[in-house]
Design an enzyme around this catalytic site. Structure first.
Site, PDB file in Angstrom:
ATOM      1  N   GLY A 236       0.832  -1.203   0.000  1.00  0.00           N
ATOM      2  CA  GLY A 236       0.000   0.000   0.000  1.00  0.00           C
ATOM      3  C   GLY A 236       0.863   1.247   0.000  1.00  0.00           C
ATOM      4  N   LYS A 237       0.186   2.373  -0.064  1.00  0.00           N
ATOM      5  CA  LYS A 237       0.866   3.670  -0.173  1.00  0.00           C
ATOM      6  C   LYS A 237       1.924   3.885   0.905  1.00  0.00           C
ATOM      7  CE  LYS A 237      -1.767   6.708  -2.991  1.00  0.00           C
ATOM      8  NZ  LYS A 237      -1.435   5.735  -4.027  1.00  0.00           N
ATOM      9  N   ARG A 238       1.622   3.402   2.122  1.00  0.00           N
ATOM     10  CA  ARG A 238       2.574   3.679   3.198  1.00  0.00           C
ATOM     11  C   ARG A 238       3.912   2.982   2.973  1.00  0.00           C
ATOM     12  NH1 ARG A 238       1.798  -0.898   6.475  1.00  0.00           N
ATOM     13  NH2 ARG A 238       0.224  -2.103   5.370  1.00  0.00           N
TER      14      ARG A 238
ATOM     15  N   GLY B 265       5.390   2.973   0.006  1.00  0.00           N
ATOM     16  CA  GLY B 265       6.093   3.726  -1.046  1.00  0.00           C
ATOM     17  C   GLY B 265       5.194   3.813  -2.267  1.00  0.00           C
TER      18      GLY B 265
END
Ligand code: GLU
Length: 503
Positions: free
Chosen positions: A254-256, A258
């Site tokens: 997921g976004k967290r 990268g």
């Protein structure tokens, strides 16, 4: 049998690397088997947050970037046009009608409010959520009454109420599902648009798809896929669900973690061959031996569905960077220089339409840093000092300043070097090195401190490409100007370094 595989993305936003990997696996299987690779746009969810025109463009761009252009798709067309589901609505309506007639599906008139209330109650009672099938057993009279009154309805799959659905997954083997765990899935919405389960099954059938390789998020609903096919009288094509992609912490990527959108990697300057190689290896193994760098023809040669893994694949950002660096170094420098140019312009280091002189300089600067480059986008930070004189001391390496420019000998080193550099007959790395040796000797200093002090004054940095190549490319004027500017500030006061930052 000629293999026909498809990539069936929904244009919900910018393409996720996981989806792009699915496209790659499909393309590879088609190439390997001498088959056909099809791409179909599954755009039947028209809600604003699930439909993005930009996403369509991005899907096309990502496939083109990787060189996996479909043989049949919405751009070039093909024998099963249209390849866009929103333009095939009458087809799905026909099949929904067929299912209603055969009893494979039924109309459901439940209102949104009722469904929401039902769901809340199920949650309160800690029961599994899902449609309670109230409309499945309505009498003929009741249905006629509701239809006559123009009550909005959806069409739902009449999922078998007991027994098992066996799914043959080409990667995971036989998976058995208890039918009671599956909902009566909505197949056709009240706005006349089909859901995935109807549209996808119909299109896979009509388009002659022989193998479905799709994201693992569809694994849990595979029995619905199978049951819709059977209800329509078709044997579903074998399914393959490659591994889930997880982040370094083994949680779903997921976004967290990268970047996750393919476009972000393109923007950062990852080469197509690196992305292709890296994504393929995320969940596919070429065999027993440990090989990392494989060209596209080599991958096609070795590819097979049996090499796909069901185990989560860790998206290792460092490995991707390493791999990209390898591909950068394997490339013709001219290609890399060309790829760097837009980044340099954007950073204001060269003009938007570079002059011949600027281009000549870029052609000399970039090769000096290729060795260290991991993404093309990093070029701007690596070469900035070639274009912009670093401000002293704010933009200078702090530790270097403390170590080399605070030393008592700094002033005399720079003075000596300037004398030598001014007088040198030929501005070449070899001559500059000789001058530097001569400076060290005349000052009674080892070579090292003279090199480090000169590098720092000329570039603001303690590391970089070979000093004499760097000075050679910077040119006499820049070097003398920079050395003089630093020299004029010596000796340094106690507060000079603190002004530079990290002290
Ligand atoms: N439209 C689906 C998605 O984007 C495709 C799933 C499939 O490949 O069957 O997830």
């Amino acid at each position: 049998m000629t293999v026909r595989v498809r990539y069936a993305p929904s244009p919900t936003g910018l393409a996720h690397v996981g989806n792009v990997r699915t496209a790659i696996y499909n393309w590879l299987y088609a190439r390997k088997m001498g088959g056909t690779f099809i791409a179909r746009l599954e755009d039947t969810d028209r809600s604003a947050e699930r439909y993005s025109p930009e996403g369509i463009w991005d899907l096309e761009a990502s496939m083109r970037y990787l060189g996996i252009v479909p043989d049949e798709w919405w751009v070039s067309g093909g024998p099963h046009e249209p390849y866009v589901q929103s333009r095939r609505l009458p087809i799905y309506l026909g099949y929904a009608e067929q299912l209603l007639q055969s009893g494979g599906a039924y109309r459901c008139y439940c209102t949104r409010e009722r469904l929401e209330a039902m769901r809340t109650e199920q949650q309160l009672m800690k029961q599994p959520t899902g449609y309670d099938r109230r409309c499945r057993n309505l009498s003929v009279e009741e249905r006629t009454r509701l239809d006559k009154a123009g009550t909005p309805s959806v069409v739902r799959l009449a999922m078998p109420l007991d027994g098992e659905t066996v799914v043959h997954d080409l990667i995971r083997g036989e998976i058995r599902y208890d039918n009671r765990s599956q909902d009566d899935q909505v197949l056709l919405k009240s706005d006349g648009y089909p859901t995935y389960f109807l549209a996808c099954v119909v299109d896979d059938h009509l388009m002659g798809i022989t193998h479905v390789i799709r994201g693992d998020d569809w694994l849990s609903s595979a029995p619905k896929f199978v049951q819709v096919s059977r209800a329509l009288g078709w044997e579903p094509p074998p399914l393959a669900h490659p591994s889930l992609i997880v982040g370094p912490d083994h949680k779903k990527l997921g976004k967290r973690h990268g970047s996750t959108q393919f476009a972000e990697f393109v923007r950062d300057g990852y080469l197509p061959e690196a992305l292709f190689n890296f994504l393929v290896l995320l969940g596919w193994s070429p065999g027993s031996e440990q090989v990392e760098l494989l060209s596209v023809p080599e991958i096609i040669e070795r590819f097979g569905l049996e090499g796909l893994s069901e185990h989560p694949a860790v998206f290792d950002y460092d490995k991707l960077r390493w791999m990209n660096g390898q591909y950068i170094r394997a490339s013709e420098p001219g290609r890399i220089i060309g790829l760097c140019l837009p980044y340099l312009s954007q950073a204001g280091l060269v003009s938007d339409r570079p002059t011949e002189e600027e281009l000549a300089y870029v052609r000399r600067v970039v090769p000096l840093e290729i060795e260290r480059l991991k993404t093309i986008g990093e070029i701007t930070d690596l070469v900035r000092f070639f274009f912009k004189e670093p401000a002293f001391p704010a933009e200078f390496d702090d530790k270097g300043v403390r170590k080399w420019l605070k030393a008592d000998s700094a002033g005399s080193i720079l003075e000596r070097q300037m004398l030598g550099f001014k007088a040198v007959d030929e501005w070449t790395p070899e001559r500059l090195e000789e001058i530097t040796h001569a400076s060290a000797e005349s000052l009674g200093l080892p070579f090292g401190p003279v090199v480090h002090t000169t590098r720092l004054a000329a570039t603001g940095r303690t590391t970089g490409p070979g000093l004499f190549d760097t000075l050679d490319v910077l040119g006499r004027d820049r070097v003398l100007r920079r050395l003089a500017a630093v020299q004029s500030q010596l000796p340094l006061g106690a507060d000079t370094v603190e002004a530079g930052g990290d002290a």
